[in-house]
Design a protein around this motif. Sequence first.
Motif, PDB file in Angstrom:
ATOM      1  N   VAL A   9     -29.313  45.553  25.602  1.00 63.07           N
ATOM      2  CA  VAL A   9     -29.491  44.446  24.663  1.00 63.07           C
ATOM      3  C   VAL A   9     -30.680  44.718  23.740  1.00 63.07           C
ATOM      4  CG1 VAL A   9     -29.959  41.986  24.434  1.00 63.07           C
ATOM      5  CG2 VAL A   9     -28.422  42.789  26.221  1.00 63.07           C
ATOM      6  N   GLY A  10     -31.779  45.211  24.295  1.00 56.45           N
ATOM      7  CA  GLY A  10     -32.964  45.497  23.483  1.00 56.45           C
ATOM      8  C   GLY A  10     -32.706  46.554  22.423  1.00 56.45           C
ATOM      9  N   VAL A  11     -32.007  47.612  22.808  1.00 51.36           N
ATOM     10  CA  VAL A  11     -31.700  48.686  21.858  1.00 51.36           C
ATOM     11  C   VAL A  11     -30.806  48.165  20.741  1.00 51.36           C
ATOM     12  CG1 VAL A  11     -30.456  50.877  21.602  1.00 51.36           C
ATOM     13  CG2 VAL A  11     -32.020  50.556  23.517  1.00 51.36           C
ATOM     14  N   HIS A  48     -23.952  39.501  19.059  1.00 47.31           N
ATOM     15  CA  HIS A  48     -25.225  39.596  19.777  1.00 47.31           C
ATOM     16  C   HIS A  48     -25.352  38.443  20.769  1.00 47.31           C
ATOM     17  CE1 HIS A  48     -29.586  39.193  20.440  1.00 47.31           C
ATOM     18  NE2 HIS A  48     -29.548  40.513  20.408  1.00 47.31           N
ATOM     19  N   ASP A  49     -24.954  37.250  20.369  1.00 50.65           N
ATOM     20  CA  ASP A  49     -24.988  36.110  21.283  1.00 50.65           C
ATOM     21  C   ASP A  49     -24.084  36.351  22.497  1.00 50.65           C
ATOM     22  OD1 ASP A  49     -26.806  34.745  19.713  1.00 50.65           O
ATOM     23  OD2 ASP A  49     -25.298  33.437  18.780  1.00 50.65           O
ATOM     24  N   LEU A  50     -22.890  36.883  22.259  1.00 59.35           N
ATOM     25  CA  LEU A  50     -21.987  37.195  23.367  1.00 59.35           C
ATOM     26  C   LEU A  50     -22.583  38.256  24.287  1.00 59.35           C
ATOM     27  CD1 LEU A  50     -18.572  37.262  21.467  1.00 59.35           C
ATOM     28  CD2 LEU A  50     -19.349  35.535  23.112  1.00 59.35           C
ATOM     29  N   LEU A  51     -23.238  39.242  23.678  1.00 59.70           N
ATOM     30  CA  LEU A  51     -23.860  40.307  24.456  1.00 59.70           C
ATOM     31  C   LEU A  51     -24.995  39.769  25.324  1.00 59.70           C
ATOM     32  CD1 LEU A  51     -24.242  43.313  25.166  1.00 59.70           C
ATOM     33  CD2 LEU A  51     -25.657  43.504  23.104  1.00 59.70           C
ATOM     34  N   THR A  52     -25.851  38.937  24.749  1.00 61.48           N
ATOM     35  CA  THR A  52     -26.965  38.398  25.532  1.00 61.48           C
ATOM     36  C   THR A  52     -26.454  37.454  26.623  1.00 61.48           C
ATOM     37  OG1 THR A  52     -27.347  36.668  23.873  1.00 61.48           O
ATOM     38  CG2 THR A  52     -28.694  38.651  23.717  1.00 61.48           C
ATOM     39  N   GLU A  53     -25.383  36.749  26.346  1.00 64.87           N
ATOM     40  CA  GLU A  53     -24.774  35.894  27.367  1.00 64.87           C
ATOM     41  C   GLU A  53     -24.251  36.738  28.531  1.00 64.87           C
ATOM     42  OE1 GLU A  53     -20.522  33.794  27.518  1.00 64.87           O
ATOM     43  OE2 GLU A  53     -21.843  32.949  25.983  1.00 64.87           O
ATOM     44  N   SER A  54     -23.560  37.820  28.219  1.00 63.89           N
ATOM     45  CA  SER A  54     -23.019  38.664  29.289  1.00 63.89           C
ATOM     46  C   SER A  54     -24.138  39.371  30.052  1.00 63.89           C
ATOM     47  CB  SER A  54     -21.997  39.663  28.748  1.00 63.89           C
ATOM     48  OG  SER A  54     -22.592  40.553  27.846  1.00 63.89           O
ATOM     49  N   GLN A  55     -25.236  39.691  29.376  1.00 65.94           N
ATOM     50  CA  GLN A  55     -26.380  40.286  30.063  1.00 65.94           C
ATOM     51  C   GLN A  55     -26.984  39.287  31.056  1.00 65.94           C
ATOM     52  OE1 GLN A  55     -27.496  43.473  29.962  1.00 65.94           O
ATOM     53  NE2 GLN A  55     -29.017  42.966  31.509  1.00 65.94           N
ATOM     54  N   ALA A  56     -27.060  38.022  30.673  1.00 69.94           N
ATOM     55  CA  ALA A  56     -27.590  36.996  31.573  1.00 69.94           C
ATOM     56  C   ALA A  56     -26.681  36.824  32.794  1.00 69.94           C
ATOM     57  CB  ALA A  56     -27.745  35.673  30.822  1.00 69.94           C
ATOM     58  N   VAL A  57     -25.369  36.861  32.578  1.00 67.96           N
ATOM     59  CA  VAL A  57     -24.421  36.765  33.692  1.00 67.96           C
ATOM     60  C   VAL A  57     -24.606  37.962  34.627  1.00 67.96           C
ATOM     61  CG1 VAL A  57     -21.958  36.869  34.296  1.00 67.96           C
ATOM     62  CG2 VAL A  57     -22.735  35.375  32.443  1.00 67.96           C
ATOM     63  N   ALA A  93     -18.047  43.793  31.369  1.00 66.59           N
ATOM     64  CA  ALA A  93     -18.040  42.841  30.258  1.00 66.59           C
ATOM     65  C   ALA A  93     -19.203  43.112  29.312  1.00 66.59           C
ATOM     66  CB  ALA A  93     -18.106  41.408  30.786  1.00 66.59           C
ATOM     67  N   ARG A  94     -20.384  43.322  29.866  1.00 69.88           N
ATOM     68  CA  ARG A  94     -21.563  43.591  29.039  1.00 69.88           C
ATOM     69  C   ARG A  94     -21.384  44.879  28.244  1.00 69.88           C
ATOM     70  NH1 ARG A  94     -26.521  45.923  30.870  1.00 69.88           N
ATOM     71  NH2 ARG A  94     -25.092  47.547  31.521  1.00 69.88           N
ATOM     72  N   ASP A  95     -20.880  45.919  28.896  1.00 70.17           N
ATOM     73  CA  ASP A  95     -20.689  47.200  28.205  1.00 70.17           C
ATOM     74  C   ASP A  95     -19.621  47.106  27.120  1.00 70.17           C
ATOM     75  OD1 ASP A  95     -22.667  48.233  29.803  1.00 70.17           O
ATOM     76  OD2 ASP A  95     -21.318  49.451  31.035  1.00 70.17           O
ATOM     77  N   GLY A  96     -18.582  46.336  27.365  1.00 71.76           N
ATOM     78  CA  GLY A  96     -17.554  46.146  26.340  1.00 71.76           C
ATOM     79  C   GLY A  96     -18.112  45.430  25.123  1.00 71.76           C
ATOM     80  N   ARG A  97     -18.928  44.426  25.366  1.00 75.76           N
ATOM     81  CA  ARG A  97     -19.538  43.712  24.239  1.00 75.76           C
ATOM     82  C   ARG A  97     -20.552  44.590  23.524  1.00 75.76           C
ATOM     83  NH1 ARG A  97     -19.780  37.644  26.897  1.00 75.76           N
ATOM     84  NH2 ARG A  97     -17.557  37.259  26.580  1.00 75.76           N
ATOM     85  N   ALA A  98     -21.246  45.436  24.265  1.00 76.73           N
ATOM     86  CA  ALA A  98     -22.187  46.364  23.635  1.00 76.73           C
ATOM     87  C   ALA A  98     -21.429  47.348  22.742  1.00 76.73           C
ATOM     88  CB  ALA A  98     -22.986  47.112  24.698  1.00 76.73           C
ATOM     89  N   MET A  99     -20.272  47.803  23.195  1.00 73.46           N
ATOM     90  CA  MET A  99     -19.472  48.705  22.365  1.00 73.46           C
ATOM     91  C   MET A  99     -19.030  48.021  21.083  1.00 73.46           C
ATOM     92  SD  MET A  99     -17.280  50.707  25.317  1.00 73.46           S
ATOM     93  CE  MET A  99     -15.890  50.884  24.263  1.00 73.46           C
TER      94      MET A  99
END
Length: 153
Positions: A9-11, A48-57, A93-99
């Motif tokens: 997420v930071g990157v 980005h919002d979806l990514l940060t949400e999935s990171q929190a999960v 899920a997080r990796d898919g959103r990061a992609m």
Amino acid sequence: MPDEVDDVVGVLTEQIEHRFGMGIGTLKAAVAAAPDAHREATEAVRRHDLLTESQAVLEHAEDDLLRALETQPGEADDHTVDLAHRVNDAVSARDGRAMAVRWLLDPATRGERSPAAGRPTRLDRSTRRGPAAPTSPPARPATAPATGRGALR
């Protein structure tokens, strides 16, 4: 894992900030004020919002798994195995959103935001210049031999 090694997420946040020339908070405020002003910025903020949400999960699932593992004296029970599966699902899920964010930020794909843009060219029939296979029948000899069984007389 150390945060600096696995800080997806930071990157990606830094890449978004670099791409749009402002901090993520400022960008989110600008998009909230005028969501139709810049389509790419709006999509980047949404992703980005979806990514940060999935990171929190993911972080919550990891915390639950660690707590369960700390109380296990031996082999993991079914509940702990289920928690491990939940962590794996959250990572996917997080990796898919990061992609998706990486694709959105890729300069080679700018302007190619249609659903068909991600399809391989060989499947995109809109770019085909001619038929896929010859449409005329193959050439036949001028005369067929008149001898043999079944020859017309």
